[in-house]
Design a protein around this motif. Structure first.
Motif, short mmCIF file in Angstrom:
data_model
loop_
_atom_site.label_atom_id
_atom_site.label_comp_id
_atom_site.label_asym_id
_atom_site.label_seq_id
_atom_site.Cartn_x
_atom_site.Cartn_y
_atom_site.Cartn_z
N UNK A 104 0.85 -1.18 0.00
CA UNK A 104 0.00 0.00 0.00
C UNK A 104 0.89 1.23 0.00
N UNK A 105 0.49 2.22 -0.78
CA UNK A 105 1.22 3.48 -0.77
C UNK A 105 0.87 4.25 0.49
N UNK A 106 1.79 5.07 0.94
CA UNK A 106 1.53 5.91 2.11
C UNK A 106 0.47 6.95 1.75
N UNK A 107 -0.34 7.36 2.71
CA UNK A 107 -1.35 8.39 2.42
C UNK A 107 -0.67 9.68 1.95
#
Length: 163
Positions: free
Chosen positions: A135-138
Motif C-alpha cells: 500500500x502506498x503511504x497516504x
C-alpha cells in the motif's frame, strides 16, 4: 538464454513474495467467515469439500457456500454442490455460491455451467482476483475517527437506515 545475473532489469527471481492462488483463496475465506460470526445468529460449518457460512439473516450475499481446495471432475463437483444444497435446504434463507474458477479442473468447470443453473443459481458477477504487493503511504494526514455511543432508539434508527 540470458546469463544468470542477480541484477538484471526484471528484478528479483524470488517469487516467494508473490502470493499463490491458494494464499489469495485462503485470505478471501477468512474475510468471508466474518459474515457467519458477525450477527451472533450465524455459523460457519465445514462440510464435505465445502464450507457453508450462514449469517442468520435472509440476505443471499451474506449466506455463502464455498468449495474447498481443487475440484477434480464432475462427480467431485456434484458431490460438493449437493452437500451445500443439503445444508441450506432446511434453512429458509437465501444463499449464494462463491466459486474460484481457477480451482476447478476442465470437467468441473463444464459441469458448473450446467449444474448451477439447474440448481437455481445465476451468475451475478465475475469479480477479478485482486492483490496489492504494498500500500502506498497516504498523501495527506487522515482525519481522526470519532466514535459515538448510540444510546437512543431514534439515533439507532438513523444508523439502521444506512445500508
Amino acid at each position: 538464454m540470458e546469463p544468470d545475473q542477480s541484477d538484471h532489469r526484471c528484478g528479483s527471481d524470488d517469487n516467494s513474495l508473490m502470493p499463490t492462488l491458494e494464499t489469495i483463496d485462503a485470505n478471501l475465506r477468512t474475510a468471508l467467515r466474518f459474515f457467519g460470526e458477525a450477527t451472533g445468529m450465524g455459523e460457519v460449518s465445514e462440510l464435505f469439500g465445502a464450507t457453508a457460512i450462514s449469517s442468520g439473516l435472509d440476505y443471499g450475499v451474506f449466506n455463502i457456500a464455498l468449495m474447498n481446495g481443487r475440484v477434480v471432475g464432475e462427480r467431485d463437483f456434484d458431490r460438493r454442490l449437493d452437500e451445500c444444497c443439503r445444508y441450506y435446504r432446511p434453512r429458509t434463507q437465501r444463499w449464494s455460491f462463491w466459486v474460484c474458477e481457477d480451482l476447478l479442473d476442465y470437467a468441473a468447470k463444464r459441469r458448473a455451467r450446467q449444474a448451477f443453473p439447474a440448481a437455481g443459481f445465476r451468475v451475478i458477477s465475475r469479480a477479478p482476483g485482486m492483490f496489492a504487493e504494498k500500500f502506498l503511504a497516504p498523501k495527506f494526514k487522515l482525519p481522526e475517527i470519532e466514535c459515538h455511543h448510540v444510546a437512543t432508539s431514534g439515533l439507532r434508527d438513523c444508523f439502521g437506515e444506512v445500508t
